[in-house]
Motif scaffolding. Structure first.
Motif, PDB file in Angstrom:
ATOM      1  N   ARG A   1      -1.334 -16.267  -1.536  1.00  0.00           N
ATOM      2  CA  ARG A   1      -0.927 -15.149  -0.678  1.00  0.00           C
ATOM      3  C   ARG A   1       0.504 -14.715  -0.947  1.00  0.00           C
ATOM      4  NH1 ARG A   1      -1.194 -16.084   5.272  1.00  0.00           N
ATOM      5  NH2 ARG A   1       0.163 -14.283   5.284  1.00  0.00           N
ATOM      6  N   ARG A   2       1.371 -15.660  -1.185  1.00  0.00           N
ATOM      7  CA  ARG A   2       2.767 -15.315  -1.471  1.00  0.00           C
ATOM      8  C   ARG A   2       2.858 -14.491  -2.759  1.00  0.00           C
ATOM      9  NH1 ARG A   2       6.357 -20.205  -2.191  1.00  0.00           N
ATOM     10  NH2 ARG A   2       5.575 -20.575  -0.116  1.00  0.00           N
ATOM     11  N   GLY A   3       2.140 -14.902  -3.779  1.00  0.00           N
ATOM     12  CA  GLY A   3       2.115 -14.164  -5.041  1.00  0.00           C
ATOM     13  C   GLY A   3       1.532 -12.776  -4.873  1.00  0.00           C
ATOM     14  N   TRP A   4       0.479 -12.650  -4.060  1.00  0.00           N
ATOM     15  CA  TRP A   4      -0.110 -11.338  -3.816  1.00  0.00           C
ATOM     16  C   TRP A   4       0.879 -10.421  -3.097  1.00  0.00           C
ATOM     17  CZ3 TRP A   4      -5.229 -13.532  -1.384  1.00  0.00           C
ATOM     18  CH2 TRP A   4      -5.983 -14.137  -2.403  1.00  0.00           C
ATOM     19  N   ARG A   5       1.638 -10.996  -2.166  1.00  0.00           N
ATOM     20  CA  ARG A   5       2.642 -10.205  -1.451  1.00  0.00           C
ATOM     21  C   ARG A   5       3.741  -9.752  -2.406  1.00  0.00           C
ATOM     22  NH1 ARG A   5       4.185 -13.497   2.650  1.00  0.00           N
ATOM     23  NH2 ARG A   5       5.806 -14.391   1.370  1.00  0.00           N
ATOM     24  N   GLU A   6       4.225 -10.665  -3.240  1.00  0.00           N
ATOM     25  CA  GLU A   6       5.319 -10.326  -4.156  1.00  0.00           C
ATOM     26  C   GLU A   6       4.883  -9.327  -5.231  1.00  0.00           C
ATOM     27  OE1 GLU A   6       6.635 -14.111  -5.601  1.00  0.00           O
ATOM     28  OE2 GLU A   6       7.500 -14.676  -3.658  1.00  0.00           O
TER      29      GLU A   6
ATOM     30  N   GLU B   1      -0.241  -7.570   2.466  1.00  0.00           N
ATOM     31  CA  GLU B   1       0.078  -8.189   3.752  1.00  0.00           C
ATOM     32  C   GLU B   1      -1.219  -8.394   4.521  1.00  0.00           C
ATOM     33  OE1 GLU B   1       2.978  -9.282   4.726  1.00  0.00           O
ATOM     34  OE2 GLU B   1       4.174  -8.417   3.117  1.00  0.00           O
TER      35      GLU B   1
END
Length: 76
Positions: free
Chosen positions: A2-7, A12
């Protein structure tokens, strides 16, 4: 993931419907190769997204290109 998808994609978490997650995506993939790599991650994170309805990985990837909403489904 999820962090990679956000970056990378500006994804979100927008809503949680029990077994389904909805993401609002600010920078969706613009090409098939990027979308295919993302589709593989979606399949790893939530295999029911593709397996239960019988969606081929490449078809899921095509649906991600330029699309600002993602739905991931996983049953316990």
């Amino acid at each position: 993931m999820r962090r990679g998808w956000r970056e990378l994609h500006g994804a979100e978490l927008w809503a949680h419907y029990g077994t389904m997650l909805e993401f609002a995506v600010g920078r969706p993939p613009r090409d098939f190769d990027t979308a295919l790599a993302l589709a593989r991650e979606h399949d790893l994170a939530a295999p029911c997204t593709l397996a239960l309805p019988g969606i081929a990985l490449r078809h899921h990837a095509l649906g991600l290109v330029g699309h600002g909403t993602w739905f991931l489904h996983e049953r316990p």
